[in-house]
Write a protein that holds these residues in place. Sequence first.
Motif, PDB file in Angstrom:
ATOM      1  N   HIS A 110      24.031 -10.303   7.493  1.00 25.60           N
ATOM      2  CA  HIS A 110      22.631  -9.770   7.714  1.00 25.60           C
ATOM      3  C   HIS A 110      22.030 -10.757   8.521  1.00 25.60           C
ATOM      4  O   HIS A 110      21.558 -11.732   8.125  1.00 25.60           O
ATOM      5  CB  HIS A 110      21.936  -9.234   6.494  1.00 25.60           C
ATOM      6  CG  HIS A 110      20.755  -8.332   6.656  1.00 25.60           C
ATOM      7  ND1 HIS A 110      20.915  -7.015   7.405  1.00 25.60           N
ATOM      8  CD2 HIS A 110      19.400  -8.256   6.512  1.00 25.60           C
ATOM      9  CE1 HIS A 110      19.886  -6.280   7.405  1.00 25.60           C
ATOM     10  NE2 HIS A 110      18.919  -7.193   6.908  1.00 25.60           N
ATOM     11  N   TRP A 111      21.658 -10.590   9.851  1.00 26.95           N
ATOM     12  CA  TRP A 111      21.441 -11.674  10.726  1.00 26.95           C
ATOM     13  C   TRP A 111      20.009 -11.724  10.746  1.00 26.95           C
ATOM     14  O   TRP A 111      19.289 -10.781  11.598  1.00 26.95           O
ATOM     15  CB  TRP A 111      22.059 -11.459  12.253  1.00 26.95           C
ATOM     16  CG  TRP A 111      21.617 -12.362  13.081  1.00 26.95           C
ATOM     17  CD1 TRP A 111      21.176 -13.499  13.028  1.00 26.95           C
ATOM     18  CD2 TRP A 111      21.825 -12.272  14.649  1.00 26.95           C
ATOM     19  NE1 TRP A 111      20.956 -14.103  14.315  1.00 26.95           N
ATOM     20  CE2 TRP A 111      21.319 -13.271  15.305  1.00 26.95           C
ATOM     21  CE3 TRP A 111      22.602 -11.217  15.410  1.00 26.95           C
ATOM     22  CZ2 TRP A 111      21.452 -13.570  16.541  1.00 26.95           C
ATOM     23  CZ3 TRP A 111      22.458 -11.263  16.735  1.00 26.95           C
ATOM     24  CH2 TRP A 111      21.994 -12.550  17.373  1.00 26.95           C
ATOM     25  N   VAL A 112      19.207 -12.541  10.272  1.00 29.80           N
ATOM     26  CA  VAL A 112      17.641 -12.545  10.174  1.00 29.80           C
ATOM     27  C   VAL A 112      17.341 -13.960  10.768  1.00 29.80           C
ATOM     28  O   VAL A 112      17.938 -15.010  10.459  1.00 29.80           O
ATOM     29  CB  VAL A 112      17.210 -12.558   8.901  1.00 29.80           C
ATOM     30  CG1 VAL A 112      15.387 -12.270   8.721  1.00 29.80           C
ATOM     31  CG2 VAL A 112      17.900 -11.196   7.873  1.00 29.80           C
ATOM     32  N   HIS A 116      12.925 -11.470  11.654  1.00 31.77           N
ATOM     33  CA  HIS A 116      13.429 -10.360  12.350  1.00 31.77           C
ATOM     34  C   HIS A 116      14.813 -10.102  12.431  1.00 31.77           C
ATOM     35  O   HIS A 116      15.261 -11.157  12.188  1.00 31.77           O
ATOM     36  CB  HIS A 116      12.991 -10.536  13.878  1.00 31.77           C
ATOM     37  CG  HIS A 116      11.575 -10.502  14.416  1.00 31.77           C
ATOM     38  ND1 HIS A 116      10.745  -9.408  14.183  1.00 31.77           N
ATOM     39  CD2 HIS A 116      10.622 -11.428  14.575  1.00 31.77           C
ATOM     40  CE1 HIS A 116       9.679  -9.858  14.647  1.00 31.77           C
ATOM     41  NE2 HIS A 116       9.585 -11.099  14.674  1.00 31.77           N
ATOM     42  N   VAL A 117      15.331  -8.847  12.060  1.00 35.57           N
ATOM     43  CA  VAL A 117      16.663  -8.634  12.110  1.00 35.57           C
ATOM     44  C   VAL A 117      17.446  -8.592  13.284  1.00 35.57           C
ATOM     45  O   VAL A 117      16.846  -7.335  14.063  1.00 35.57           O
ATOM     46  CB  VAL A 117      17.053  -7.471  10.935  1.00 35.57           C
ATOM     47  CG1 VAL A 117      18.625  -7.304  10.996  1.00 35.57           C
ATOM     48  CG2 VAL A 117      16.658  -8.051   9.741  1.00 35.57           C
ATOM     49  N   HIS A 118      18.438  -9.160  13.666  1.00 35.87           N
ATOM     50  CA  HIS A 118      18.877  -9.212  15.215  1.00 35.87           C
ATOM     51  C   HIS A 118      20.211  -8.180  15.245  1.00 35.87           C
ATOM     52  O   HIS A 118      20.732  -7.660  16.105  1.00 35.87           O
ATOM     53  CB  HIS A 118      19.180 -10.404  15.806  1.00 35.87           C
ATOM     54  CG  HIS A 118      17.893 -11.120  16.042  1.00 35.87           C
ATOM     55  ND1 HIS A 118      17.192 -10.823  16.719  1.00 35.87           N
ATOM     56  CD2 HIS A 118      17.182 -12.081  15.075  1.00 35.87           C
ATOM     57  CE1 HIS A 118      15.896 -11.676  16.965  1.00 35.87           C
ATOM     58  NE2 HIS A 118      16.064 -12.483  16.000  1.00 35.87           N
ATOM     59  N   GLY A 119      20.950  -8.222  13.879  1.00 34.43           N
ATOM     60  CA  GLY A 119      22.106  -7.486  13.705  1.00 34.43           C
ATOM     61  C   GLY A 119      22.410  -7.628  12.123  1.00 34.43           C
ATOM     62  O   GLY A 119      22.169  -8.321  11.405  1.00 34.43           O
ATOM     63  N   THR A 120      23.411  -6.708  11.882  1.00 34.08           N
ATOM     64  CA  THR A 120      23.802  -6.476  10.723  1.00 34.08           C
ATOM     65  C   THR A 120      25.359  -5.860  10.638  1.00 34.08           C
ATOM     66  O   THR A 120      25.653  -5.070  11.536  1.00 34.08           O
ATOM     67  CB  THR A 120      22.994  -5.599   9.600  1.00 34.08           C
ATOM     68  OG1 THR A 120      23.384  -5.535   8.408  1.00 34.08           O
ATOM     69  CG2 THR A 120      22.888  -3.939  10.188  1.00 34.08           C
ATOM     70  N   LEU A 121      26.297  -6.613   9.707  1.00 38.24           N
ATOM     71  CA  LEU A 121      27.615  -6.047  10.053  1.00 38.24           C
ATOM     72  C   LEU A 121      28.147  -5.741   8.563  1.00 38.24           C
ATOM     73  O   LEU A 121      27.981  -6.301   7.435  1.00 38.24           O
ATOM     74  CB  LEU A 121      28.541  -7.288  10.250  1.00 38.24           C
ATOM     75  CG  LEU A 121      29.866  -7.055  10.253  1.00 38.24           C
ATOM     76  CD1 LEU A 121      30.231  -6.035  11.487  1.00 38.24           C
ATOM     77  CD2 LEU A 121      30.424  -8.510  10.585  1.00 38.24           C
ATOM     78  N   GLN A 122      28.670  -4.330   8.379  1.00 33.27           N
ATOM     79  CA  GLN A 122      29.423  -3.734   7.408  1.00 33.27           C
ATOM     80  C   GLN A 122      30.695  -3.702   7.631  1.00 33.27           C
ATOM     81  O   GLN A 122      30.993  -3.016   8.710  1.00 33.27           O
ATOM     82  CB  GLN A 122      28.622  -2.538   7.008  1.00 33.27           C
ATOM     83  CG  GLN A 122      27.359  -2.641   6.409  1.00 33.27           C
ATOM     84  CD  GLN A 122      26.249  -3.141   7.485  1.00 33.27           C
ATOM     85  OE1 GLN A 122      26.070  -2.365   8.365  1.00 33.27           O
ATOM     86  NE2 GLN A 122      25.264  -3.938   6.913  1.00 33.27           N
ATOM     87  N   LEU A 123      31.617  -3.943   6.760  1.00 34.60           N
ATOM     88  CA  LEU A 123      33.112  -3.928   6.927  1.00 34.60           C
ATOM     89  C   LEU A 123      33.318  -2.695   6.261  1.00 34.60           C
ATOM     90  O   LEU A 123      32.632  -2.012   5.293  1.00 34.60           O
ATOM     91  CB  LEU A 123      34.164  -4.942   6.249  1.00 34.60           C
ATOM     92  CG  LEU A 123      33.511  -6.375   6.919  1.00 34.60           C
ATOM     93  CD1 LEU A 123      34.572  -7.407   6.469  1.00 34.60           C
ATOM     94  CD2 LEU A 123      33.874  -6.424   8.371  1.00 34.60           C
ATOM     95  N   GLY A 124      34.578  -2.047   6.740  1.00 40.86           N
ATOM     96  CA  GLY A 124      35.191  -0.854   5.981  1.00 40.86           C
ATOM     97  C   GLY A 124      35.427   0.217   7.095  1.00 40.86           C
ATOM     98  O   GLY A 124      34.582   1.321   7.095  1.00 40.86           O
TER      99      GLY A 124
END
Length: 402
Positions: A110-112, A116-124
């Motif tokens: 969770h790229w903070v 501010h959040v610039h991106g978030t990565l969920q696998l699956g």
Amino acid sequence: MGKSASHSFRVIGLISGTSVDGIDVAAADLHAEDGTVVLTPLGELDVPYPEPLREGLLAALPPNPCTAGELTRLDTGVGQAFADAAARGAEELAGGTADLVASLGQTVFHWVEDGHVHGTLQLGQPAWIAERTGLPVLADLRARDVAAGGHGAPLASTFDQLWLRGLAQDAGRPVAALNLGGIANITVVTDGEPAIAYDTGPANALLDVAAHRVTGQRSDVDGRLALGGSVRSDLLARLLDDPYFAAAPPKSTGKEYFNAPYLDAALAGLPPVDPGDLLATLTELTAVSVAGECRRHGVTTVVASGGGVANPAVMTALARNLPEAVLKTSDDLGLPGAGKEAYLTALLGWLTWCGVPGTVPSATGARGPRLLGALVPGAGPLNLPAPLGGTVTRLRVAEKAG
């Protein structure tokens, strides 16, 4: 045409939380009645990850390095594990018939930066789920909110605002939903006002790190170490001095921040801390940080769910730090707490399927409400219903079937 929103629609919800224990599965029947979503829980499953996959995920989490090759292998492994879990959910909980699978996946980053959040990565990878079950799959549920300037979390605010609106109205005072996973988050619902939701700080994230170091186990089972220890005020003060706790919402965090090096930095230079005292202090950190936010909003009722509810030390510390509030669990309100996040995922899937935004901008900080997720077709073409007319304003949990 697909089923309309007024007809019962069966969704399998899937999520693996920041504790990386396994996959929470829930099956729910959902339909709309005059602006109210009626959710009937059909059952929950907790499907552990295969140990090599869990170890691989933990090894890939920050601050550890991770290659593109390893990320690809994990995305496939998690996708296949979620596919098996979805198939079990459809067969064991939904009687072999479901209309949609909704997956929140496994968050690995969770790229903070600077709040501010610039991106978030969920696998699956959802294609594995669609291929295994033949059902359409809604996945990647956080990214659109992030693209709209939001934190992509806590999405529980969508469920909580609809679910607790009536309770807040009856009480005439703010009500908070509290989730105790790896990270703790609250949703504050006040009658006539937009909901507020954010991550308050660590719940089990640091506790699990400490327990593993001390005992070799994944967690402090039944809070035994914490209950046998005493709070170290010097360590607690140092932890509470972290700027995250003072930052204004909306805000979100994760294990990329509250992790083993974080704990090492907090302990550096202090006199040795007894194992029991370490667990007691980290438990108190969770309770104090949650209670402080509840008091700030004038909350008089707290409805807790998540893995931390099963830890007597955490719940005892919360009750002690919130003497002015009534502490309940979601089970007390008819929603199985162990499956709440999976039921949330099912709700998000239903909302998107019906053309209803799945975010609360006042909670995530997004510029406006957004339809969430990306749909992967199942064995046949996608056949969505006409968008649901009007506004969904409440959620009622019906009596569990069977």
